[in-house]
Design a protein around this motif. Structure first.
Motif, PDB file in Angstrom:
ATOM      1  N   GLU A   1       0.848  -1.193   0.000  1.00  0.00           N
ATOM      2  CA  GLU A   1       0.000   0.000   0.000  1.00  0.00           C
ATOM      3  C   GLU A   1       0.887   1.249   0.000  1.00  0.00           C
ATOM      4  OE1 GLU A   1      -3.338   0.776  -0.778  1.00  0.00           O
ATOM      5  OE2 GLU A   1      -3.521  -1.272  -0.012  1.00  0.00           O
TER       6      GLU A   1
ATOM      7  N   MET B   1       2.804   1.682  -3.230  1.00  0.00           N
ATOM      8  CA  MET B   1       1.936   2.163  -4.305  1.00  0.00           C
ATOM      9  C   MET B   1       1.733   3.664  -4.205  1.00  0.00           C
ATOM     10  SD  MET B   1      -0.996  -0.681  -4.892  1.00  0.00           S
ATOM     11  CE  MET B   1      -1.664  -0.141  -6.446  1.00  0.00           C
TER      12      MET B   1
ATOM     13  N   ASP C   1       4.805   5.389  -5.662  1.00  0.00           N
ATOM     14  CA  ASP C   1       4.888   5.317  -7.123  1.00  0.00           C
ATOM     15  C   ASP C   1       3.764   6.091  -7.802  1.00  0.00           C
ATOM     16  OD1 ASP C   1       7.188   3.628  -8.173  1.00  0.00           O
ATOM     17  OD2 ASP C   1       6.520   2.522  -6.423  1.00  0.00           O
ATOM     18  N   THR C   2       2.612   6.160  -7.112  1.00  0.00           N
ATOM     19  CA  THR C   2       1.531   6.978  -7.663  1.00  0.00           C
ATOM     20  C   THR C   2       1.965   8.437  -7.706  1.00  0.00           C
ATOM     21  OG1 THR C   2       0.003   5.464  -6.602  1.00  0.00           O
ATOM     22  CG2 THR C   2      -0.921   7.485  -7.466  1.00  0.00           C
TER      23      THR C   2
ATOM     24  N   LYS D   1      -4.344   7.426  -1.517  1.00  0.00           N
ATOM     25  CA  LYS D   1      -3.608   7.202  -2.763  1.00  0.00           C
ATOM     26  C   LYS D   1      -3.854   8.348  -3.738  1.00  0.00           C
ATOM     27  CE  LYS D   1      -3.581   2.824  -3.928  1.00  0.00           C
ATOM     28  NZ  LYS D   1      -4.334   1.737  -4.559  1.00  0.00           N
TER      29      LYS D   1
ATOM     30  N   LEU E   1       3.647   0.342 -11.309  1.00  0.00           N
ATOM     31  CA  LEU E   1       2.363   0.377 -10.616  1.00  0.00           C
ATOM     32  C   LEU E   1       1.519  -0.847 -10.964  1.00  0.00           C
ATOM     33  CD1 LEU E   1       1.146   4.066 -10.598  1.00  0.00           C
ATOM     34  CD2 LEU E   1       1.414   2.556  -8.636  1.00  0.00           C
TER      35      LEU E   1
ATOM     36  N   LEU F   1       2.848  -3.623  -8.928  1.00  0.00           N
ATOM     37  CA  LEU F   1       2.425  -3.490  -7.533  1.00  0.00           C
ATOM     38  C   LEU F   1       0.945  -3.824  -7.392  1.00  0.00           C
ATOM     39  CD1 LEU F   1       4.271  -0.238  -6.440  1.00  0.00           C
ATOM     40  CD2 LEU F   1       4.573  -2.511  -5.466  1.00  0.00           C
ATOM     41  N   ASN F   2       0.187  -3.379  -8.370  1.00  0.00           N
ATOM     42  CA  ASN F   2      -1.244  -3.622  -8.316  1.00  0.00           C
ATOM     43  C   ASN F   2      -1.525  -5.124  -8.403  1.00  0.00           C
ATOM     44  OD1 ASN F   2      -3.757  -2.378  -7.996  1.00  0.00           O
ATOM     45  ND2 ASN F   2      -4.242  -2.824 -10.143  1.00  0.00           N
TER      46      ASN F   2
ATOM     47  N   ARG G   1      -0.815  -6.454  -5.108  1.00  0.00           N
ATOM     48  CA  ARG G   1      -1.888  -6.101  -4.185  1.00  0.00           C
ATOM     49  C   ARG G   1      -3.105  -6.983  -4.446  1.00  0.00           C
ATOM     50  NH1 ARG G   1      -6.554  -3.944  -3.626  1.00  0.00           N
ATOM     51  NH2 ARG G   1      -6.986  -2.846  -1.678  1.00  0.00           N
TER      52      ARG G   1
END
Lengths: 300, 480
Positions: B74, B77, B80-81, B208, B429, B432-433, B436
């Motif tokens: 989390e 992310m 990186d967001t 986020k 991302l 990572l997603n 997640r």
């Protein structure tokens, strides 16, 4: 690793998205047949392209300058051709009237009429115009080069224009050099052409054989002086021709380079397009397979 | 162990299965909800009883409904967001610049520059020709318009960026308030010993989004206070309190845009230079640095053309015999405060560039010759043409054309770099997603299986009650 529904779906969307993007890029290339459509496609190539385009524009400017220079020089040469004829005729008349065999007081007087016409003709030639510009007046193209009395009214200026990168060629010959023999670049003593015709006329009118004989030799000098001017023109025209050819070759080279930098390889572009099309189809097919099955399909 | 006890265990078991089914249905319903983390019941055995020296189990109870998530991912992310946000806004700027400095169109400066020099070449062949003089004037006019347009477009992008900055600041403040209010609800629920799973998910989504706007750090302290720091400068959210971001003033020509954070004691702090990522940071950098730089370069070219041409043109003579004429409207003079030297102010050269009134009023004022009353004298034109060949920009390293081309190249490189960066960030991302999702995402197959499991459990527990009931019947029949 757990695979959730979202993973599967977002992966499928991702793949489809990616191959669609590639397909679009391939399509842009095929559509424009250009490899570089905007600076970011290939920044270095773009800068090269801009430089090549500028070079090409310069060459086309130079070619247009060469055309006008040629026109100007050709008209000058034409005028000097006429001047040669006038001088030949004057010399011929002088030869005929110089001795007692062909001439006497009466013939000399009638010949004087013709020589007067020749003098007028020469004055007209020395005041030749191209598109309203007096070509022998130097920079003062709005003023006739010579008065009726044969006085030079120009400024002897040489109009130089750029005909190839940093190469300048004068497009005119100053009238005071051509017709008055002033500032001859070969260092030879010049001769006053207009004055010579006039003195022949005087010789004829006054029935002065000595003066007429003197003129014969002078006409040779006059003819030589015109020839000298024409040789300058010839040399310039010649070098303009060479430059023209050089430009044509250079232009071809630039076109080739431009195409090398800018153009898409047609075969590659089309095969890329086909390939990307197939990739998209396969991706779509596999995505539908990936999404379809679920445990629910197998439960009653 | 009484039969009643068995019945109770069965009942509890049925109710457990029901909670399981409702959790599963909650998961299925939220399979597609953004930021949702799947939930799972935590079942534990109940405390056993001891009868006649034997320990007997009493079934199971549900301790908790747990949210399956990984805080580390989390956090990753969020970071990186933020970085992706930077690339996104920078890309916006470079795409606009690429269009402004687009060299394919006939609005481009480069195109008009070459037209202008071309017309001067024409004039050098025939300096007394009025039509060609008109052409020189027109092509010079077009060139000035192209520069004006370039400057106008950059200002337009800057205004657009300013609007976006304002919008993002408002959005960030709004999101901060939402997060603060979620903090209150979450803490309240937790203080009552209830789980706040769905609210935590919602908060994560909002955090986020906030991270995408501006770089933040979010931490939850031991007492459950949720604190968000912005740009390592100060708190924007402290549990239920928020502190506003502000972006003072819009427009202005040169002045730099700044972002301020209200501090708890009522003052405000300029955090512009502490920001490191996020959309807001990207736009600020674009506005304060990138756009300023290319505007500066355009001014440099325009200013150089104006002063160099005027210098040469002033020395020549027009067809009317006049001399000392400016070709372009001269720029303002400034005095260097230290050395006292006079210099031309280039700062708005592209915007202000125009042909001089003298040239506007009469083409015979174009000074082609170096001597008066010599209409075919083209030597001053040749001197003007030479300006195009001289390396007068970049401290003597480039010609006008080269300098301008370099601008185009640098924008192209800039855009390409940002594009690569953005696609890299998107890749990270996505990765990572996927991670997640593999932890927190809902798998319908899994949920279906769970559903069947709980259904069987429910059936079995019901059967248990039936059996106990029959046993009771048997016991009662003994009496007859």
């Amino acid at each position: 690793m757990r695979v959730s529904e979202n993973t599967a779906f977002s992966k499928a969307i991702d793949y489809v998205q990616k191959s669609k993007m590639n397909l679009e890029k391939a399509q842009e290339k095929v559509g424009s047949l250009k490899r570089i459509n905007k600076p970011s496609d290939d920044p270095i190539g773009m800068v090269r392209l801009l430089k090549l385009r500028a070079e090409k524009a310069k060459i086309s400017d130079m070619n247009s300058n060469i055309d006008s220079a040629r026109a100007f020089l050709n008209v000058s040469d034409g005028s000097l051709d006429q001047a040669t004829e006038v001088l030949m005729r004057a010399k011929e008349l002088a030869l005929r009237q110089a001795g007692d065999v062909g001439g006497n007081e009466v013939t000399r007087r009638t010949t004087a009429e013709e020589v007067h016409q020749l003098a007028n003709q020469m004055l007209k030639i020395s005041n030749s115009k191209l598109g309203g510009r007096y070509i022998f007046s130097g920079f003062r193209t709005n003023t006739p080069a010579f008065t009726e009395k044969g006085t030079y009214k120009g400024d002897g200026g040489e109009i130089k224009i750029e005909v190839s990168d940093k190469t300048f060629v004068p497009i005119n010959l100053p009238g005071n050099m051509v017709f008055k023999g002033q500032n001859r670049r070969d260092g030879e003593a010049g001769i006053d052409i207009l004055g010579t015709i006039e003195s022949l006329e005087t010789g004829l009118v006054t029935n002065n054989k000595l003066l007429i004989q003197d003129c014969i030799e002078k006409f040779d000098d006059c003819l030589n002086q015109v020839l000298f001017s024409r040789s300058i023109i010839g040399a310039r025209l010649n070098s303009l021709d060479n430059l023209r050819n050089m430009h044509a070759e250079k232009e071809l080279g630039i076109d080739e380079l431009v195409s090398e930098v800018e153009d898409a390889d047609v075969y590659k572009a089309f095969s890329d397009l086909k390939k990307n099309e197939n990739v998209l189809k396969t991706t779509l097919a596999s995505s539908s397979k990936l999404i379809q099955p679920s445990l629910l399909d197998f439960l009653r | 162990m009484s039969l009643g006890q068995i019945m109770n265990t069965g009942l509890q078991s049925m109710s457990n299965a029901k909670v399981g089914i409702s959790t599963t249905s909650h998961n299925i319903a939220n399979a597609d909800t953004e930021g949702y983390s799947r939930q799972k019941i935590e079942q534990v055995t109940k405390r056993p009883v001891v009868r006649q020296g034997v320990t007997i189990g009493t079934g199971a109870r549900i301790k908790n409904i747990k949210r399956i998530s990984d805080d580390f991912i989390e956090r990753q992310m969020r970071e990186d967001t933020s970085l992706k946000g930077t690339s996104k806004s920078t890309l916006f700027g470079f795409s606009q610049l690429e269009q402004i400095f687009n060299e394919s169109g006939d609005k481009s400066v480069n195109f008009h520059l070459s037209k202008f020099f071309g017309s001067l070449q024409r004039l050098s062949e025939n300096p007394e020709n009025g039509a060609i003089r008109e052409m020189v004037k027109n092509s010079a006019f077009d060139l000035t318009k192209a520069f004006n347009e370039t400057s106008k477009q950059i200002v337009k992008v800057r205004d657009n960026v300013d609007d976006r900055i304002q919008g993002l600041v408002q959005e960030a403040n709004f999101i901060a308030k939402e997060i603060a209010s979620l903090n209150g609800s979450i803490k309240h629920l937790q203080s009552l010993g209830k789980n706040a799973n769905d609210l935590v998910d919602e908060r994560n989504v909002k955090v986020k989004r906030l991270a995408s706007i501006i770089d933040i750090k979010a931490v939850e302290d031991e007492s459950g206070n949720f604190i968000v720091t912005v740009a390592t400068s100060g708190n924007i959210i402290d549990n239920t309190d928020t502190f506003e971001l502000m972006a003072p003033g819009r427009g202005g020509s040169i002045e730099q845009k700044t972002i301020h954070l209200l501090s708890p004691n009522g003052g405000e702090k300029n955090i512009t230079n502490n920001m490191a990522s996020g959309e807001l940071y990207g736009y600020l950098d674009l506005r304060n640095n990138v756009l300023q730089e290319y505007m500066g370069r355009a001014n440099e070219v325009a200013g150089t053309i104006i002063t160099e041409f005027n210098e040469v043109h002033n020395q020549g003579y027009g067809l009317n015999g006049k001399t000392g004429i400016d070709f372009f409207q001269p720029l303002d003079m400034m005095r260097d405060k230290k050395t006292g030297e006079l210099y031309y102010d280039f700062s708005n050269a592209a915007e202000k560039m125009s042909i001089s009134d003298d040239i506007k009023e009469g083409i015979s004022n174009i000074a082609a010759g170096v001597r008066p009353s010599a209409p075919a004298d083209n030597r001053n034109i040749l001197d003007m043409l030479e300006i195009g060949e001289k390396k007068i920009l970049d401290e003597g390293a480039s010609t006008i054309n080269e300098f301008y081309d370099a601008i185009v190249g640098s924008i192209g490189l800039g855009k390409k770099g940002v594009e690569n960066n953005l696609s890299h960030r998107e890749g990270v991302l996505a990765q990572l997603n996927a991670m997640r999702e593999s932890i927190s995402g809902v798998s319908l197959d899994e949920e279906t299986t769970q559903l069947m499991k709980y259904q069987h459990e429910f059936d079995a527990a019901a059967k248990m009650i039936t059996v106990a009931d029959e046993l009771l019947d048997t016991v009662l029949a003994l009496k007859r």
